[in-house]
Design a protein around this motif. Sequence first.
Motif, short mmCIF file in Angstrom:
data_model
loop_
_atom_site.label_atom_id
_atom_site.label_comp_id
_atom_site.label_asym_id
_atom_site.label_seq_id
_atom_site.Cartn_x
_atom_site.Cartn_y
_atom_site.Cartn_z
N GLN B 185 0.82 -1.21 0.00
CA GLN B 185 0.00 0.00 0.00
C GLN B 185 0.85 1.26 0.00
O GLN B 185 0.36 2.34 -0.24
CB GLN B 185 -0.92 0.02 1.23
CG GLN B 185 -1.98 -1.05 1.17
CD GLN B 185 -3.00 -0.76 0.11
OE1 GLN B 185 -3.43 0.37 -0.06
NE2 GLN B 185 -3.40 -1.78 -0.63
N GLY B 190 1.49 10.47 -1.79
CA GLY B 190 0.09 10.47 -1.39
C GLY B 190 -0.86 9.71 -2.29
O GLY B 190 -2.05 9.74 -2.09
N SER B 191 -0.37 9.03 -3.30
CA SER B 191 -1.32 8.30 -4.12
C SER B 191 -1.66 7.01 -3.40
O SER B 191 -0.82 6.17 -3.15
CB SER B 191 -0.76 8.01 -5.50
OG SER B 191 0.32 7.12 -5.42
N SER B 192 -2.88 6.88 -3.01
CA SER B 192 -3.28 5.71 -2.26
C SER B 192 -4.63 5.26 -2.76
O SER B 192 -5.32 5.98 -3.45
CB SER B 192 -3.38 6.06 -0.78
OG SER B 192 -4.37 7.05 -0.61
N GLY B 193 -4.97 4.05 -2.39
CA GLY B 193 -6.32 3.58 -2.61
C GLY B 193 -6.80 3.69 -4.03
O GLY B 193 -6.44 2.87 -4.87
N GLN B 194 -7.58 4.69 -4.31
CA GLN B 194 -8.41 4.63 -5.50
C GLN B 194 -7.89 5.38 -6.71
O GLN B 194 -8.66 5.71 -7.60
CB GLN B 194 -9.80 5.15 -5.14
CG GLN B 194 -10.49 4.24 -4.18
CD GLN B 194 -11.60 4.90 -3.42
OE1 GLN B 194 -11.66 6.13 -3.38
NE2 GLN B 194 -12.46 4.13 -2.81
N THR B 195 -6.61 5.65 -6.77
CA THR B 195 -6.13 6.26 -8.00
C THR B 195 -6.10 5.19 -9.06
O THR B 195 -5.95 4.02 -8.78
CB THR B 195 -4.73 6.83 -7.85
OG1 THR B 195 -3.84 5.76 -7.58
CG2 THR B 195 -4.69 7.85 -6.74
N ARG B 196 -6.25 5.60 -10.28
CA ARG B 196 -6.27 4.61 -11.34
C ARG B 196 -5.56 5.08 -12.58
O ARG B 196 -5.53 6.26 -12.90
CB ARG B 196 -7.69 4.21 -11.68
CG ARG B 196 -8.53 5.38 -12.20
CD ARG B 196 -9.89 4.90 -12.64
NE ARG B 196 -10.87 4.98 -11.58
CZ ARG B 196 -11.56 3.95 -11.12
NH1 ARG B 196 -11.34 2.76 -11.59
NH2 ARG B 196 -12.46 4.12 -10.19
N ARG B 197 -4.95 4.11 -13.24
CA ARG B 197 -4.50 4.34 -14.60
C ARG B 197 -5.64 3.92 -15.49
O ARG B 197 -6.37 2.99 -15.18
CB ARG B 197 -3.26 3.46 -14.88
CG ARG B 197 -2.06 3.92 -14.08
CD ARG B 197 -0.93 4.29 -15.00
NE ARG B 197 0.17 4.89 -14.27
CZ ARG B 197 1.31 4.26 -14.00
NH1 ARG B 197 1.46 3.01 -14.40
NH2 ARG B 197 2.26 4.86 -13.36
N LEU B 198 -5.78 4.58 -16.61
CA LEU B 198 -6.86 4.23 -17.50
C LEU B 198 -6.44 3.04 -18.37
O LEU B 198 -5.35 3.03 -18.91
CB LEU B 198 -7.22 5.41 -18.40
CG LEU B 198 -7.54 6.70 -17.65
CD1 LEU B 198 -7.91 7.79 -18.65
CD2 LEU B 198 -8.66 6.48 -16.67
N GLU B 202 -12.60 -1.84 -18.06
CA GLU B 202 -12.56 -1.79 -16.62
C GLU B 202 -12.23 -3.15 -16.01
O GLU B 202 -11.79 -3.24 -14.89
CB GLU B 202 -13.91 -1.30 -16.07
CG GLU B 202 -13.92 0.11 -15.58
CD GLU B 202 -12.79 0.47 -14.65
OE1 GLU B 202 -13.05 0.72 -13.48
OE2 GLU B 202 -11.62 0.51 -15.08
N LYS B 212 0.06 1.29 -6.43
CA LYS B 212 1.40 0.87 -6.81
C LYS B 212 2.26 0.69 -5.56
O LYS B 212 2.22 1.48 -4.68
CB LYS B 212 2.04 1.88 -7.72
CG LYS B 212 1.22 2.14 -8.94
CD LYS B 212 1.87 3.21 -9.79
CE LYS B 212 1.95 4.52 -9.06
NZ LYS B 212 3.22 5.12 -9.01
#
Lengths: 635, 212
Positions: B185, B190-198, B202, B212
């Motif tokens: 984790q 600060g990128s945590s949890g719900q960030t996403r690459r497109l 889906e 990451k």
Amino acid sequence: MEDDLPTEYDVIVVGTGMTESIVAAAASRIGKKVLHLDSNEYYGGLWASFNFDGLQKWMEECRQPNKPSETVDASKAKEGEKLVKAGNQFSTVSNLEEKWYILEEVADSPEGQLSSKITQTEGEEHPASKAAVGPGEGAASSLGGESEKLEKEGNCEKPDSDEAKDNSVLNQRENWSQNKLKKEYRKFNLDLAPKLLFARGSLVELLISSNIARYAEFRSVTRVLTWINGRLEPVPCSRADVFSTQNVSVPEKRMLMKLLSSCLENEDANKEFEGFEDKTFVEYLKSKKLTSNLMHYVLYAIAMATENTLCMDGVNRTQRFLNSLGRYGNTPFLWPMYGSGEIPQCFCRLCAVFGGLYHLKRAADAIIIDANGEKCIGIMSGQQHLETANLVMGVGYAPPDFVKTAPSGGLSRGIFVTDRSILPSDKESLTLLQFPPLDGAREPVTVIEVGHTTNACPKGLYVVHMTCKQQTTAHEDLKAVVEHLLHVEFSDGTVARIDTDIKSTQTAHQEGSSAENPEGADASGERPAALKPQVLWSLFFNCPETSQCDFSADVPSNVFLCSGPDLDLDFEFSVKQAKEIFTKMYPESEFLPRAPDPEEIVLEGEEGSGEGAEQKEGEEQGDAQEGPKEAQSEE
Amino acid sequence: MANRGGAQRPNGGPGKICQFKLVLLGESAVGKSSLVLRFVKGQFHEYQESTIGAAFLTQTVCLEDTTVKFEIWDTAGQERYHSLAPMYYRGAQAAIVVYDITNQDTFGRAKTWVKELQRQASPNIVIALAGNKADLANKRVVEYDEAQAYAEENGLLFMETSAKTAMNVNEIFLAIAKKLPKNEQVSGAGSSGQTRRLVESEQQKAPGNCCK
């Protein structure tokens, strides 16, 4: 000392705004030799996102009166060439108003400040505890999230002291001074042109199809709000939302589903909308006998239209919203991590990866055109004479002669750093609110609220962006909406707001004597409203809106101008404009074909081992060779 | 992208798999790309052209109970006129700052890059300093001790490397891998949890793909 650049190019791109950057990437991708310049020391121009310090510098530059323009050394022009000085009339920012609403320094006991600091650091340096709470919860910075985290850490005695503890944590956390905020400058990413992406909009599709998506990260917008009956309400946007919402009655739900379905059915569109071709979307909605409640949701929140929007336009806007549902998250929208200013940079990177040359702090001082004024030969940059087959230029740099027919439209922008959400919830929300025109005269205002999980600001704070069409000044244009949503009185951080927290949603009425006065919500009297966010800092400004300009009339045939930020929610306009420019330059070529992934390329003699996921060290190999080969083969 | 998603799942194998973004920094021609080529492909080209088209490579390193997957970003030449975009540093958990031991200027610039990282990158970033071209010892102008002292002062990992002979190339990546926090984790900035690459569909948004 200025660097020497190579002197011949296929495309010179001046300015690193959105359209310019997409064109640069597209040209470089098909093997064209690209030089990309920006006179600023940052990427993005009026599309940039800054940390707090960077924004201060930007404001300083804006406040400076236009520099006396350097005279262009005509002797540098070769025979048969004319020099046209670059301009700046469409990059001018006006009505800049910055204001603080908190003390410069808090006269707090040093212990208090210290412990507040510790609390914050703890929050960040215990990712393990975040992980324990689970994805999503770690993102919550509301009181609920905070207290839960403390519990998980196991050193929080509860339940009797629970409330006191929460309050003390909150008090410390809210104790922001100007200096403290400035010290945290790096944690801000404040957008000059905040933009959301429709999940099935043209930019998302382009990012994916070109493989530029791997350079960026996004977050889903978690909710869409609207302002109705004097207060904020969530807009039911998915089917599940529609069924679970309590703001819409059951017959209304059926009506709404039916209407949305008919908007989506393209084949029957002609029949359904027959007779409304020249009428407004409102007239169509009225013909469907929608209740005023539903009218409001569909018109302002889903179609994001106004009373003047034509029927088919409204239908298209509704479709755009509905089609983007269900791809990522609960709403149709995505927000770029670190702000909208990242997106042009992603395209610039792709341009560089395929050989594009980058030079910031380097201006195009003059455009070189041939004697007839029909063709651009290149640019003068400093002492260098740089030749190019095509010139792509942000309108902000265009010589006045190139844009004679420009309308004088503008954007009104407001940026607010606040201490809580406009509508607190148990997790940190990422919010879109299309604030309807308050009375016939005003324009709708787009409100986007982002929190620290997008890296917009330090934990515990929020950033609220407001954008609307310019009528007078940004401050005036946005004033009414600001007053409805935010608390814009100066606060010295003592009594009035210190004991207010999310729990005071229940107790706000007893504390009605405090400075807060949620007047809008009081009118309904149905339930106590949450306290409005205290604004710590605000900035208003106006900038030109150039998407309506005719850019082809007055330019040489191989010069292409690019608009600055437009009013639309998404980047659709820039994508379209970039594609058009690219197609004019290279009609035969593909626009941003997919860039290869390292994993998908199999080395010679390695056939069949493409599924590299399970491979161990040494077996999995990259595309160092393949990439260049591909790039070169297209040259 | 599918592979990336897959690579993060343990897939029944021993231990866990962590993915990290690693950025390369340093002046043009100090051998940034060569180091990566050596590390990723085991190759070296004497006259390596400047990086075109391949500024994004991946390689895995196996530690005792963990597989560390590096997502390696090259500067794509944007450093040349001091025009590296801030997005380059975003979410980077590790960086290798490279200089050329036969060129004093590049060492000075390396120090500037370290400062830039401290200013722009995540505060927890693991930074390694690589004195490259160690095979050219007879042309050395940057002393080992000088660089070592500087690295110590600034809390950097330090090795002299040679992309040509492969000296310390795997070692420096391994040292970084060891120093990186292995909690899945944990991530930069600060990128945590719900960030996403497109991604294309889906479905590929496996839970591991977005953190990451």
